[in-house]
Write a protein that holds these residues in place. Structure first.
Motif, PDB file in Angstrom:
ATOM      1  N   GLU A   1       0.757  -1.197   0.006  1.00 36.84           N
ATOM      2  CA  GLU A   1       0.053   0.166  -0.089  1.00 36.84           C
ATOM      3  C   GLU A   1       0.946   1.299   0.072  1.00 36.84           C
ATOM      4  OE1 GLU A   1      -3.886  -0.079   0.343  1.00 36.84           O
ATOM      5  OE2 GLU A   1      -3.177  -2.246  -0.448  1.00 36.84           O
ATOM      6  N   VAL A   2       0.398   2.226  -0.627  1.00 32.19           N
ATOM      7  CA  VAL A   2       1.300   3.537  -0.947  1.00 32.19           C
ATOM      8  C   VAL A   2       0.255   4.626  -0.323  1.00 32.19           C
ATOM      9  CG1 VAL A   2       0.438   4.316  -3.080  1.00 32.19           C
ATOM     10  CG2 VAL A   2       2.699   5.029  -2.200  1.00 32.19           C
ATOM     11  N   MET A   3       1.035   5.452   0.485  1.00 29.73           N
ATOM     12  CA  MET A   3       0.125   6.635   1.148  1.00 29.73           C
ATOM     13  C   MET A   3       1.031   7.913   1.190  1.00 29.73           C
ATOM     14  SD  MET A   3      -0.424   4.151   4.506  1.00 29.73           S
ATOM     15  CE  MET A   3       1.457   3.629   4.089  1.00 29.73           C
ATOM     16  N   GLY A   4       0.207   8.773   0.619  1.00 27.10           N
ATOM     17  CA  GLY A   4       0.929  10.153   0.494  1.00 27.10           C
ATOM     18  C   GLY A   4       0.917  10.853   2.012  1.00 27.10           C
TER      19      GLY A   4
ATOM     20  N   TRP B   1       6.070  10.054   0.716  1.00 25.62           N
ATOM     21  CA  TRP B   1       5.273   8.961   0.621  1.00 25.62           C
ATOM     22  C   TRP B   1       5.669   7.958   1.851  1.00 25.62           C
ATOM     23  CZ3 TRP B   1       1.326   9.146  -2.734  1.00 25.62           C
ATOM     24  CH2 TRP B   1       1.585  10.094  -3.790  1.00 25.62           C
ATOM     25  N   CYS B   2       4.820   6.968   2.100  1.00 23.21           N
ATOM     26  CA  CYS B   2       5.263   5.761   2.810  1.00 23.21           C
ATOM     27  C   CYS B   2       4.509   4.329   2.175  1.00 23.21           C
ATOM     28  CB  CYS B   2       4.556   5.988   4.310  1.00 23.21           C
ATOM     29  SG  CYS B   2       5.546   7.054   5.429  1.00 23.21           S
ATOM     30  N   VAL B   3       5.058   3.340   2.404  1.00 27.95           N
ATOM     31  CA  VAL B   3       4.477   2.218   1.892  1.00 27.95           C
ATOM     32  C   VAL B   3       4.429   1.342   3.118  1.00 27.95           C
ATOM     33  CG1 VAL B   3       5.263   0.199   0.466  1.00 27.95           C
ATOM     34  CG2 VAL B   3       5.691   2.494  -0.420  1.00 27.95           C
ATOM     35  N   LEU B   4       3.201   0.503   3.038  1.00 28.96           N
ATOM     36  CA  LEU B   4       2.974  -0.602   3.979  1.00 28.96           C
ATOM     37  C   LEU B   4       3.145  -1.776   3.107  1.00 28.96           C
ATOM     38  CD1 LEU B   4       1.988  -1.038   6.736  1.00 28.96           C
ATOM     39  CD2 LEU B   4      -0.255  -0.868   5.910  1.00 28.96           C
ATOM     40  N   LEU B   5       4.011  -2.688   3.686  1.00 28.85           N
ATOM     41  CA  LEU B   5       4.157  -4.015   3.125  1.00 28.85           C
ATOM     42  C   LEU B   5       4.036  -5.184   3.902  1.00 28.85           C
ATOM     43  CD1 LEU B   5       7.161  -2.248   2.705  1.00 28.85           C
ATOM     44  CD2 LEU B   5       7.390  -3.892   0.916  1.00 28.85           C
ATOM     45  N   GLU B   6       3.382  -6.274   3.405  1.00 27.01           N
ATOM     46  CA  GLU B   6       3.006  -7.261   4.288  1.00 27.01           C
ATOM     47  C   GLU B   6       3.592  -8.724   3.561  1.00 27.01           C
ATOM     48  OE1 GLU B   6      -1.116  -8.347   6.099  1.00 27.01           O
ATOM     49  OE2 GLU B   6      -0.940  -9.632   4.204  1.00 27.01           O
ATOM     50  N   ASN B   7       4.407  -9.542   4.360  1.00 26.92           N
ATOM     51  CA  ASN B   7       4.893 -10.661   3.858  1.00 26.92           C
ATOM     52  C   ASN B   7       4.482 -11.931   4.665  1.00 26.92           C
ATOM     53  OD1 ASN B   7       6.751 -12.491   2.847  1.00 26.92           O
ATOM     54  ND2 ASN B   7       8.722 -11.960   4.359  1.00 26.92           N
TER      55      ASN B   7
ATOM     56  N   LEU C   1      -4.279  17.115  -2.170  1.00 24.64           N
ATOM     57  CA  LEU C   1      -4.576  15.702  -2.865  1.00 24.64           C
ATOM     58  C   LEU C   1      -4.354  14.613  -1.662  1.00 24.64           C
ATOM     59  CD1 LEU C   1      -2.676  16.601  -5.985  1.00 24.64           C
ATOM     60  CD2 LEU C   1      -5.205  16.735  -5.528  1.00 24.64           C
ATOM     61  N   VAL C   2      -5.403  13.945  -1.787  1.00 25.78           N
ATOM     62  CA  VAL C   2      -5.205  12.510  -0.732  1.00 25.78           C
ATOM     63  C   VAL C   2      -5.065  11.513  -1.381  1.00 25.78           C
ATOM     64  CG1 VAL C   2      -6.611  11.657   1.329  1.00 25.78           C
ATOM     65  CG2 VAL C   2      -6.985  13.879   1.268  1.00 25.78           C
ATOM     66  N   ASN C   3      -3.923  11.082  -1.499  1.00 22.72           N
ATOM     67  CA  ASN C   3      -3.455  10.249  -2.719  1.00 22.72           C
ATOM     68  C   ASN C   3      -2.867   8.933  -1.672  1.00 22.72           C
ATOM     69  OD1 ASN C   3      -2.716   8.726  -4.721  1.00 22.72           O
ATOM     70  ND2 ASN C   3      -1.455  10.268  -5.734  1.00 22.72           N
ATOM     71  N   PHE C   4      -3.842   7.609  -1.900  1.00 24.84           N
ATOM     72  CA  PHE C   4      -3.157   6.554  -1.269  1.00 24.84           C
ATOM     73  C   PHE C   4      -3.929   5.311  -2.127  1.00 24.84           C
ATOM     74  CE2 PHE C   4      -7.489   7.657   0.284  1.00 24.84           C
ATOM     75  CZ  PHE C   4      -7.878   6.370   0.336  1.00 24.84           C
ATOM     76  N   GLY C   5      -3.425   4.179  -1.700  1.00 26.97           N
ATOM     77  CA  GLY C   5      -4.079   3.033  -2.338  1.00 26.97           C
ATOM     78  C   GLY C   5      -3.212   1.737  -2.397  1.00 26.97           C
TER      79      GLY C   5
ATOM     80  N   GLY D   1      -1.846  -1.442  -8.871  1.00 24.51           N
ATOM     81  CA  GLY D   1      -2.034  -0.218  -9.790  1.00 24.51           C
ATOM     82  C   GLY D   1      -3.263   0.383  -9.647  1.00 24.51           C
ATOM     83  N   ASN D   2      -3.895   0.278  -8.377  1.00 26.39           N
ATOM     84  CA  ASN D   2      -5.032   1.092  -7.911  1.00 26.39           C
ATOM     85  C   ASN D   2      -4.975   2.228  -6.871  1.00 26.39           C
ATOM     86  OD1 ASN D   2      -8.065  -0.206  -6.078  1.00 26.39           O
ATOM     87  ND2 ASN D   2      -7.837   1.653  -7.235  1.00 26.39           N
ATOM     88  N   LEU D   3      -5.086   3.316  -7.316  1.00 24.70           N
ATOM     89  CA  LEU D   3      -5.012   4.478  -6.575  1.00 24.70           C
ATOM     90  C   LEU D   3      -6.626   5.161  -6.168  1.00 24.70           C
ATOM     91  CD1 LEU D   3      -2.025   6.778  -8.225  1.00 24.70           C
ATOM     92  CD2 LEU D   3      -1.962   5.112  -6.212  1.00 24.70           C
ATOM     93  N   HIS D   4      -6.621   5.424  -4.815  1.00 26.15           N
ATOM     94  CA  HIS D   4      -7.635   6.246  -4.411  1.00 26.15           C
ATOM     95  C   HIS D   4      -7.118   7.564  -4.331  1.00 26.15           C
ATOM     96  CE1 HIS D   4      -9.797   2.746  -3.779  1.00 26.15           C
ATOM     97  NE2 HIS D   4      -8.911   2.457  -2.799  1.00 26.15           N
ATOM     98  N   TYR D   5      -7.369   8.223  -5.749  1.00 31.82           N
ATOM     99  CA  TYR D   5      -6.806   9.698  -5.873  1.00 31.82           C
ATOM    100  C   TYR D   5      -7.901  10.697  -5.726  1.00 31.82           C
ATOM    101  CZ  TYR D   5      -4.401  13.146  -8.529  1.00 31.82           C
ATOM    102  OH  TYR D   5      -3.529  14.356  -8.908  1.00 31.82           O
TER     103      TYR D   5
END
Length: 473
Positions: A255-258, A282-288, A378-382, A387-391
């Motif tokens: 997940e990417v979060m602005g 930007w921050c990224v949330l990763l799950e393994n 701009l509240v950009n995350f997703g 390839g899916n953004l909530h822009y």
């Protein structure tokens, strides 16, 4: 219409057919969409308890020429599951049909009714030692029928795909009130047209999903979450490539979060303690998710993050030490829409772009919006992994959000959708089309595709009784 109401009550029981004429009646829970964008007026709300009752209700409505709006948890974001204001439509609520019919551990499948709440399905699977991986913010109230009707996505699409990819079979009531029993658990069945895929994502316009056979997966031996600060969207895409290469199928969330999106969580929910966001765009949330053990998963994760820091696509990172910390990080991500709502009305976009083109899309579209609307936020995350953004577009600070929505929504939508089209994307990634975007399809959807869609709708629902004016305006 009194004759129809009487017939519906004879089918489902008087207490399960609600009208405005009933003493103390309040149908607003079924008539208003989740975002409060639309308030309809239903002829009746009907709550069947079985597929046979759904079929009988549809036959009765078809005989009287009454249109039907199928509804699950009513958590949709595109005004796809509420009636219009004519007072002539029947809302068909499937929430009473919430049983788990069967769990087949050897076939790795579960058969559930359409009104089964997503979180309940997840819990039943977990208690049996399996994973049902569809996961989204509304999972405590959305239903599997609605998830399939909109082909819902969520946070684990990067590994497991959308709702469509998790479904092996369907039971569907047609517009004529006939029942198609397609609840097969087969992974291979090449005996003609794939009606299952046709129904999934059709938003109740071609048939009413009453039950589904869904895929299950083994529970992972370990699941770890990391939070990484990245210097740019290009760096986030680079990190995604590294994660694919080093984690393989273990990468189950990306997940990417602005920065501004996270600042809203920090502002409205300060108790959540958002990490690393103040000094990075930007921050990224990763799950393994690992099939071996936690140590193996942690070693993989740490090696990935070290490599990412070495090449400069990560500037800092934290790995959750326990389940509570992991849940806290995911809760931050899931709180972004709630924090945005606290900030005021906004213009939402659920778009998909080829991952490789997302950095250029964001840079160019951000600049266009900031030029058109000085001070716009701009509240950009997703779900960058798929390839899916909530822009989303927020009014300038201190502005009147209602006036902003009134004056700018159509202009902003056109600008953003034009950009999505330019970058070969889709104006709806996982929320569906509903009524909100139906008028936009002729501009952004291939003309031949629309002709085929209309032909299918006419063939399967010639009276146009199933969710009219949704998807196809």
């Amino acid at each position: 219409m009194n004759e129809l109401i009487a017939r519906l009550r004879s089918i489902c029981g008087a207490s399960n057919v609600l009208t405005h004429d009933d003493p103390g009646a309040d149908l607003s829970a079924w008539e208003q969409d989740w975002r409060k964008r639309s308030q309809g007026h239903a002829l009746a709300v009907v709550r069947p308890a079985s597929t046979a009752e759904v079929a009988a209700v549809v036959k009765a409505c078809a005989a009287s020429g009454t249109s039907i709006v199928p509804q699950g948890g009513n958590t949709g974001l595109v005004v796809g599951s509420v009636p219009d204001d004519s007072g002539t439509q029947v809302v068909l609520s499937l929430t009473r049909m919430n049983a788990v019919r069967a769990l087949d551990p050897d076939n790795l499948t579960m058969t559930v009714e359409a009104g089964c709440i997503l979180q309940n399905l997840q819990d039943v699977a977990e208690k049996a030692g399996f994973l049902f991986p569809l996961s989204l913010a509304a999972e405590g109230s959305c239903t599997i029928g609605g998830n399939l009707g909109t082909n819902a996505g969520g946070t684990q699409v990067v590994r497991f795909g959308n709702a469509r990819d998790l479904c092996l079979g369907l039971e569907v009531v047609t517009a004529q009130g006939e029942v198609w029993n397609g609840l097969t658990g087969l992974r291979k069945d090449n005996t003609g047209y794939d009606l299952r895929h046709l129904m999934i994502g059709s938003e109740g316009t071609l048939g009413i999903i009453t039950a589904a056979t869904m895929k299950l997966y083994p529970l992972p031996a370990a699941q770890l979450t990391a939070w990484a600060a990245v210097p740019s969207m290009e760096a986030a895409v680079q990190l995604l490539g590294l994660a694919h290469a080093r984690l393989g199928p273990g990468l189950t969330g990306f997940e990417v979060m602005g920065q501004f999106a996270l600042s809203l969580v920090d502002k409205h929910y300060p108790q959540q303690r958002v990490p690393l966001f103040q000094e990075t765009p930007w921050c990224v949330l990763l799950e393994n998710s690992d099939s071996e053990n936690e140590q193996h998963a942690r070693t993989q994760f740490e090696a990935l993050l070290e490599a990412a820091i070495d090449v400069g696509c990560v500037t800092d990172a934290v790995v959750a030490e326990n389940i509570a910390q992991a849940r806290a990080l995911w809760h931050i991500r899931e709180s972004i829409p709630l924090a945005q709502a606290e900030e005021g009305l906004n213009i939402k976009h659920d778009i998909s772009i080829p991952v490789s083109r997302i950095p250029a899309f964001v840079t160019e579209t951000d600049a266009l919006l900031q030029r058109e609307i000085p001070g716009v936020r701009l509240v950009n995350f997703g779900h960058l992994g798929d390839g899916n953004l909530h822009y989303n577009v927020q009014a300038p600070e201190g502005g009147d959000s209602r006036a902003f929505l009134r004056d700018w929504e159509e202009k902003v939508n056109t600008l953003v959708f034009d950009q999505v089209h330019k970058f070969e994307g889709s104006i709806s990634a996982e929320h569906g089309v509903g009524e909100l975007k139906a008028h936009k399809l002729p501009t952004y959807k291939d003309a031949t595709a629309l002709t085929l869609m209309r032909a299918i709708k006419q063939a399967l629902d010639p009276q146009n009784l199933l969710n009219p004016r949704k998807v196809l305006a």
